[in-house]
Design an enzyme around this catalytic site. Structure first.
Site, PDB file in Angstrom:
ATOM      1  N   SER A  68       0.793  -1.228   0.000  1.00  0.00           N
ATOM      2  CA  SER A  68       0.000   0.000   0.000  1.00  0.00           C
ATOM      3  C   SER A  68       0.829   1.283   0.000  1.00  0.00           C
ATOM      4  O   SER A  68       0.261   2.359  -0.207  1.00  0.00           O
ATOM      5  CB  SER A  68      -0.951   0.009   1.195  1.00  0.00           C
ATOM      6  OG  SER A  68      -2.023  -0.860   0.939  1.00  0.00           O
ATOM      7  N   LYS A  71       0.394   3.307  -3.031  1.00  0.00           N
ATOM      8  CA  LYS A  71      -0.855   4.048  -3.300  1.00  0.00           C
ATOM      9  C   LYS A  71      -0.653   5.569  -3.405  1.00  0.00           C
ATOM     10  O   LYS A  71      -1.163   6.179  -4.349  1.00  0.00           O
ATOM     11  CB  LYS A  71      -1.923   3.691  -2.264  1.00  0.00           C
ATOM     12  CG  LYS A  71      -2.448   2.242  -2.413  1.00  0.00           C
ATOM     13  CD  LYS A  71      -3.477   1.887  -1.344  1.00  0.00           C
ATOM     14  CE  LYS A  71      -4.214   0.588  -1.607  1.00  0.00           C
ATOM     15  NZ  LYS A  71      -3.579  -0.628  -1.163  1.00  0.00           N
ATOM     16  N   TYR A 196      -3.301  -2.803 -10.428  1.00  0.00           N
ATOM     17  CA  TYR A 196      -3.282  -2.569  -8.976  1.00  0.00           C
ATOM     18  C   TYR A 196      -2.352  -3.571  -8.269  1.00  0.00           C
ATOM     19  O   TYR A 196      -1.500  -3.184  -7.461  1.00  0.00           O
ATOM     20  CB  TYR A 196      -4.711  -2.647  -8.417  1.00  0.00           C
ATOM     21  CG  TYR A 196      -4.741  -2.700  -6.911  1.00  0.00           C
ATOM     22  CD1 TYR A 196      -4.526  -1.553  -6.153  1.00  0.00           C
ATOM     23  CD2 TYR A 196      -4.933  -3.916  -6.231  1.00  0.00           C
ATOM     24  CE1 TYR A 196      -4.510  -1.603  -4.768  1.00  0.00           C
ATOM     25  CE2 TYR A 196      -4.922  -3.969  -4.843  1.00  0.00           C
ATOM     26  CZ  TYR A 196      -4.711  -2.818  -4.119  1.00  0.00           C
ATOM     27  OH  TYR A 196      -4.681  -2.871  -2.746  1.00  0.00           O
ATOM     28  N   TYR A 248      -4.288   3.598   7.808  1.00  0.00           N
ATOM     29  CA  TYR A 248      -5.487   2.784   8.073  1.00  0.00           C
ATOM     30  C   TYR A 248      -6.337   3.421   9.167  1.00  0.00           C
ATOM     31  O   TYR A 248      -6.471   4.645   9.216  1.00  0.00           O
ATOM     32  CB  TYR A 248      -5.105   1.345   8.469  1.00  0.00           C
ATOM     33  CG  TYR A 248      -4.167   0.678   7.487  1.00  0.00           C
ATOM     34  CD1 TYR A 248      -4.547   0.473   6.171  1.00  0.00           C
ATOM     35  CD2 TYR A 248      -2.915   0.262   7.875  1.00  0.00           C
ATOM     36  CE1 TYR A 248      -3.690  -0.142   5.272  1.00  0.00           C
ATOM     37  CE2 TYR A 248      -2.055  -0.362   6.981  1.00  0.00           C
ATOM     38  CZ  TYR A 248      -2.454  -0.560   5.680  1.00  0.00           C
ATOM     39  OH  TYR A 248      -1.603  -1.161   4.803  1.00  0.00           O
ATOM     40  N   VAL A 266       1.166  -3.579   4.019  1.00  0.00           N
ATOM     41  CA  VAL A 266       1.178  -4.884   4.706  1.00  0.00           C
ATOM     42  C   VAL A 266       2.533  -5.575   4.719  1.00  0.00           C
ATOM     43  O   VAL A 266       2.744  -6.489   5.498  1.00  0.00           O
ATOM     44  CB  VAL A 266       0.194  -5.923   4.126  1.00  0.00           C
ATOM     45  CG1 VAL A 266      -1.191  -5.747   4.669  1.00  0.00           C
ATOM     46  CG2 VAL A 266       0.201  -5.944   2.630  1.00  0.00           C
TER      47      VAL A 266
HETATM   48  N1  GLN Z   1      -1.969  -6.188  -1.757  1.00  0.00           N
HETATM   49  C1  GLN Z   1      -2.649  -5.798  -0.569  1.00  0.00           C
HETATM   50  C2  GLN Z   1      -4.140  -5.862  -0.823  1.00  0.00           C
HETATM   51  O1  GLN Z   1      -4.592  -5.420  -1.843  1.00  0.00           O
HETATM   52  C3  GLN Z   1      -2.193  -4.421  -0.229  1.00  0.00           C
HETATM   53  C4  GLN Z   1      -2.886  -3.861   0.916  1.00  0.00           C
HETATM   54  C5  GLN Z   1      -2.015  -3.176   1.906  1.00  0.00           C
HETATM   55  O2  GLN Z   1      -0.792  -3.053   1.862  1.00  0.00           O
HETATM   56  N2  GLN Z   1      -2.685  -2.725   2.913  1.00  0.00           N
HETATM   57  O3  GLN Z   1      -4.874  -6.375  -0.001  1.00  0.00           O
END
Ligand code: GLN
Length: 315
Positions: A68, A71, A196, A248, A266
């Protein structure tokens, strides 16, 4: 130079790095084998100032996938290329108050913001939409590379394949959003999702990620190459959303306690941006209950305690 006494400063950051080591709580993400197998002891910190001074501690040569943390960069590229009005006709600017992968939209059936999965999938659908998927990935990665000043940006295909295989939630989200007409017409959902997943699977080191964060701290100009990657408006929009939505369901607390735009992923990757000063990249795989890297969160709090970097400390 932005930081006159570099040695004294880096010694102090080094002490916060050592302080971070004390925390060994948290769980490594296990939803894909490539993350489940990661050594939880990995711990790296890199900093890069807006005039290009850099320093790193720990496992800063170890590659990890951005997840993420990609993003905000994808979003900044979309704003740069397409303008905020167009991008935000598809995605909101509000914290969702829900889990990052929750199947929910706001009251006008748009994803809440670009820092959660729903929003990031929609942003992926907007990026270079007229090109074929291979080109869209190529162009996106080229921009990531510019953010990093030609640093170590690569692609982890094993992570990508796993992400795509274990992504029931993201598929469900993507189709739920199609039902609500969340994409531009003619969007190919499979391609939007692939892009994505590919952007989540971009691999880097804290070394290079700190330069990417420093490009944001520097208003969109990479401190190493002086290349203008995105305009200041794109950076302003990105940092605003990182501050309110980057951590988050901890984003409100992080904005309160640390008061700096940040984004976690993550994989245990995290960036902190100190506008007009520097970018910081952290890497520590064990995550807390809310999905943020335990050491990253502790590091950020200690940093602000020691240096008064909270955006309102200067009042
Ligand atoms: N690849 C993870 C997902 O789409 C990325 C999410 C994350 O880093 N929070 O669930």
């Amino acid at each position: 130079l932005t930081i006159p006494n570099w040695q004294k400063f880096t010694e102090a950051i080094g002490r916060i790095f050592t302080y971070g080591k004390k925390f060994d709580q948290g769980q490594v993400a296990t939803y894909i084998p490539q993350l489940a197998r990661i050594d939880p002891k990995k711990w790296a910190v890199s900093i890069c100032t807006i005039d290009g001074q850099t320093e790193s501690w720990g496992d800063f040569r170890d590659p990890f996938c951005m997840q993420s943390v990609s993003k905000p960069f994808t979003y900044a590229i979309a704003i740069e290329q397409l303008g905020a009005d167009y991008v935000h006709s598809f995605v909101g600017q509000e914290p969702s108050g829900r889990l990052f992968n929750e199947i929910c939209l706001n009251n006008v059936f748009k994803p809440h913001n670009p820092m959660i999965n729903a929003g990031a999938i929609v942003v992926a659908s907007l990026l270079y939409q007229k090109e074929v998927l291979s080109t869209r990935f190529e162009y996106s990665l080229r921009e990531f590379d510019r953010f990093a000043g030609g640093g170590r940006i690569s692609f982890n295909n094993a992570v990508f394949l796993s992400e795509r295989e274990t992504a029931d939630r993201n598929y469900a989200l993507a189709y739920y959003m199609r039902e609500h007409k969340c994409y531009p017409e003619k969007t190919n959902i499979r391609e939007a999702l692939d892009l994505y997943f590919q952007l989540c699977s971009v691999s880097t080191t804290t070394n290079s990620l700190a330069v990417m964060a420093a490009t944001l701290a520097n208003g969109g100009i990479c401190p190493l190459t002086k290349d203008r990657v995105v305009c200041t408006i794109a950076v302003r929009d990105t940092l605003s959303l990182m501050l309110s939505c980057g951590m988050y369901d901890y984003s409100g607390q992080h904005a309160f306690k640390v008061g700096l735009p940040a984004k976690s992923g993550v994989s245990g990757a995290m960036i902190i941006v100190i506008p007009n000063l520097m970018g910081i990249a952290l890497y520590s795989p064990p995550l807390d209950m809310l999905g943020n890297p335990v050491r990253g969160v502790k590091f950020a709090e200690k940093l602000v305690e020691e240096f008064k970097f909270h955006q309102y400390d200067s009042l």
